[in-house]
Write a protein that holds these residues in place. Sequence first.
Motif, PDB file in Angstrom:
ATOM      1  N   TRP A  92      -4.297   8.334  -6.087  1.00  0.00           N
ATOM      2  CA  TRP A  92      -5.074   7.244  -5.897  1.00  0.00           C
ATOM      3  C   TRP A  92      -5.745   7.335  -4.416  1.00  0.00           C
ATOM      4  O   TRP A  92      -5.174   7.484  -3.543  1.00  0.00           O
ATOM      5  CB  TRP A  92      -4.629   5.945  -5.961  1.00  0.00           C
ATOM      6  CG  TRP A  92      -4.420   5.469  -7.443  1.00  0.00           C
ATOM      7  CD1 TRP A  92      -4.768   6.270  -8.507  1.00  0.00           C
ATOM      8  CD2 TRP A  92      -4.052   4.159  -7.744  1.00  0.00           C
ATOM      9  NE1 TRP A  92      -4.497   5.537  -9.681  1.00  0.00           N
ATOM     10  CE2 TRP A  92      -3.977   4.037  -9.403  1.00  0.00           C
ATOM     11  CE3 TRP A  92      -3.483   3.173  -7.201  1.00  0.00           C
ATOM     12  CZ2 TRP A  92      -3.481   3.139 -10.124  1.00  0.00           C
ATOM     13  CZ3 TRP A  92      -3.166   2.018  -7.893  1.00  0.00           C
ATOM     14  CH2 TRP A  92      -3.034   2.054  -9.405  1.00  0.00           C
ATOM     15  N   LEU A 149       2.431   1.677  -3.361  1.00  0.00           N
ATOM     16  CA  LEU A 149       1.473   2.126  -4.360  1.00  0.00           C
ATOM     17  C   LEU A 149       1.029   3.633  -4.222  1.00  0.00           C
ATOM     18  O   LEU A 149       0.961   4.415  -5.430  1.00  0.00           O
ATOM     19  CB  LEU A 149       0.373   1.283  -4.454  1.00  0.00           C
ATOM     20  CG  LEU A 149       0.282  -0.110  -4.823  1.00  0.00           C
ATOM     21  CD1 LEU A 149      -0.754  -1.138  -4.777  1.00  0.00           C
ATOM     22  CD2 LEU A 149       0.671  -0.220  -6.420  1.00  0.00           C
ATOM     23  N   LYS A 150       0.970   3.830  -2.994  1.00  0.00           N
ATOM     24  CA  LYS A 150       0.787   5.340  -2.615  1.00  0.00           C
ATOM     25  C   LYS A 150       1.787   6.300  -3.075  1.00  0.00           C
ATOM     26  O   LYS A 150       1.548   7.545  -3.746  1.00  0.00           O
ATOM     27  CB  LYS A 150       0.381   5.667  -1.289  1.00  0.00           C
ATOM     28  CG  LYS A 150      -0.230   6.797  -0.595  1.00  0.00           C
ATOM     29  CD  LYS A 150      -1.588   7.086  -1.563  1.00  0.00           C
ATOM     30  CE  LYS A 150      -2.329   8.245  -1.153  1.00  0.00           C
ATOM     31  NZ  LYS A 150      -3.546   8.676  -1.749  1.00  0.00           N
ATOM     32  N   ILE A 178      -6.553   2.065  -4.288  1.00  0.00           N
ATOM     33  CA  ILE A 178      -5.217   1.048  -4.137  1.00  0.00           C
ATOM     34  C   ILE A 178      -5.856  -0.251  -3.744  1.00  0.00           C
ATOM     35  O   ILE A 178      -5.428  -1.423  -4.209  1.00  0.00           O
ATOM     36  CB  ILE A 178      -4.416   1.745  -2.960  1.00  0.00           C
ATOM     37  CG1 ILE A 178      -3.713   2.861  -3.438  1.00  0.00           C
ATOM     38  CG2 ILE A 178      -3.519   0.667  -2.278  1.00  0.00           C
ATOM     39  CD1 ILE A 178      -3.004   3.578  -2.139  1.00  0.00           C
ATOM     40  N   SER A 234      -7.660   5.325  -1.177  1.00  0.00           N
ATOM     41  CA  SER A 234      -7.544   4.142  -0.547  1.00  0.00           C
ATOM     42  C   SER A 234      -8.427   2.758  -1.269  1.00  0.00           C
ATOM     43  O   SER A 234      -7.795   1.726  -1.237  1.00  0.00           O
ATOM     44  CB  SER A 234      -7.564   4.174   0.953  1.00  0.00           C
ATOM     45  OG  SER A 234      -9.290   4.548   1.300  1.00  0.00           O
ATOM     46  N   VAL A 287       0.645  -1.219  -0.013  1.00  0.00           N
ATOM     47  CA  VAL A 287       0.131  -0.041  -0.037  1.00  0.00           C
ATOM     48  C   VAL A 287       0.841   1.257   0.148  1.00  0.00           C
ATOM     49  O   VAL A 287       0.501   2.238  -0.834  1.00  0.00           O
ATOM     50  CB  VAL A 287      -0.938   0.062   1.242  1.00  0.00           C
ATOM     51  CG1 VAL A 287      -1.531   1.514   1.354  1.00  0.00           C
ATOM     52  CG2 VAL A 287      -2.066  -1.096   1.072  1.00  0.00           C
TER      53      VAL A 287
END
Length: 124
Positions: free
Chosen positions: A26, A19-20, A31, A28, A16
């Motif tokens: 994006w 990806l953030k 994701i 949550s 996570v």
Amino acid sequence: MLSGTSMSCPHVSGLVVLLKELHSDWSSVSIKSAIMTTSLIVPILEDNSQEEATPFSYGAGHIQPNLAADPGLVYDLMTNDYLNFLCAHGYNSSTIGSLYRGFYVCPKHFKLANFNYPSITIIN
């Protein structure tokens, strides 16, 4: 060998964060969508059994970080999507209002099949 949520939680949490960093725009939910829709289903057996496990036992599957970084499509949910979901389950406006901290009018026509979620909804 260690397994289960105690081991999956730190791995998913790390993904996570990555990806953030890659996709700061994006939400949550986006994701979560990227992780779920790119996961790999690997047949496993139920605990203490020789029967094949179901998605209710193993969730979305094994995460694939490289694929999650560029999933091609992500589902994003807004507050109204969740409120409509509650409406479809028979909650009335006053009950939803107490949960939502505001007034919400349920749409006249909403089908659970239209719920934008990276999963399968089976209508009974």
